[in-house]
Design a protein around this motif. Sequence first.
Motif: not given
Length: 464
Positions: A125, A128-129, A143, A147
């Motif tokens: 996560a 994925a930022m 996200l 996280a």
Amino acid sequence: MSDTEQPRTGRRGRRQRSTPQQRAWYWYDWANSAYVTTTATVILGPYLTSLAVNAACPDLPDGAVCDTSVSLLGIGVLPGAVHPFLVTISTILTTVALLLVGVIADRSRRPQWWMGGMAWVGAAAASAMFWLAGDNWQLGAVLMIVANLCIGSSQVIYDGILVRIASPDDRDRVSSRGWALGYLGGGLLLGLNLVLMTGYESFGISYGMAIRLSLLSAGLWWGVFTIIPVLGLRSLPARALEQVSHSPAVRPNPLRQLADTFVDLRRYPQTLLFLVAYLFFNDGIQTVIGQSSLYAQLELNMNTSQVMITFLLTQFVAFGGALLFGRVASKLGAKRTVLIGIAIWFGVVSVAFFLPANIVGALLALGAAIGLVMGGTQALSRSMYSQLVPKGRESEYFSFYQAMERGTSWLGTLSFALVFQFSHSYRLAILTLVLFFLVGGLLLTRLDMRRGIIEAGNALPRIL
């Protein structure tokens, strides 16, 4: 003998060396601190706020304030309050999950794999930022919640493992070294990201891409370095599982066990008192850490590079501060040392309220003061609590502790967000945190560590 007096007589042992399992355990602090420092503390708050501003006021001139709200769960919220509100929401959503994870982990023969699994989902996560850009702050919100859930869940198990790998007399040292290594790792990656974000043009990328690459690096760092503790802890002692399996207080249904644990806390009044005290002073600590980047940039008019340099200084001072507090605790006891730390935090927040804008030196001095006390108070709080939890139910009880730990506090961030929402002033928002340190410190003075350790059925350490 009271818990403030020197403890039992006896010859002090030699300085103990870390065992292979303890050295492996330290590495998870190194792994997750990259996300906590680079993403959660420095970058995500201001960056997510800028995305929300882009969504609410796409044509806002430089230096102007956006007074247009965005919709957060159907409620109109100013962009400047989005991040602290999200921290609050993520905490409320994850608290029950953390408690459930603690119950499950105490029944597992391989808790390190639960820790690793949670960490790797959280790292995914966080990585994925990288895709956050423009005005898609909603994706960042999702996200961030994932996280935070994963870092909290993995930390529950990690903290519970401390009891399996360190004796009561050794926990202050082991906990402090873990925190110190975490600040070193977090500071190292933050330094690399500072180079990237200040020299982005020489790398042929935009400033926005530098931010996104920094977010990606924190997620990858978290995921890759988690491999070390997972493999290094693969032969943990099984005693905790055996004690849990035969305990009359344990039920086969984890949800029923969770409910029973709430009731069971009444049998340990000193443990409960510590948790309430910790709720207040740690919420103050976490809110200062989590919102300081917003405060520095939007109230003190500091740019991102200045803030990153300040946090870099804070990280490396915190490395020494955690080790220093561990040594002070060996002389004065953990409780006294934590109370000293809370008093310093009280002073830090009070000074921050009066800190003038546009003076980098003042911000650096405040950052150094935070670093001195930040790691020590948290590391010693963890080792203190480890003495107050019943044997064989470490992760279960640490789930209560972790619900108030890094990035999952909510009373402080909620107060901070509400004060800003109605006053439009980050100075007034940060001033409210003085009450958290005052109440937490006063409650901690009432804690009888010796009585609490005996109630939990644990061995008394030499220094209280």
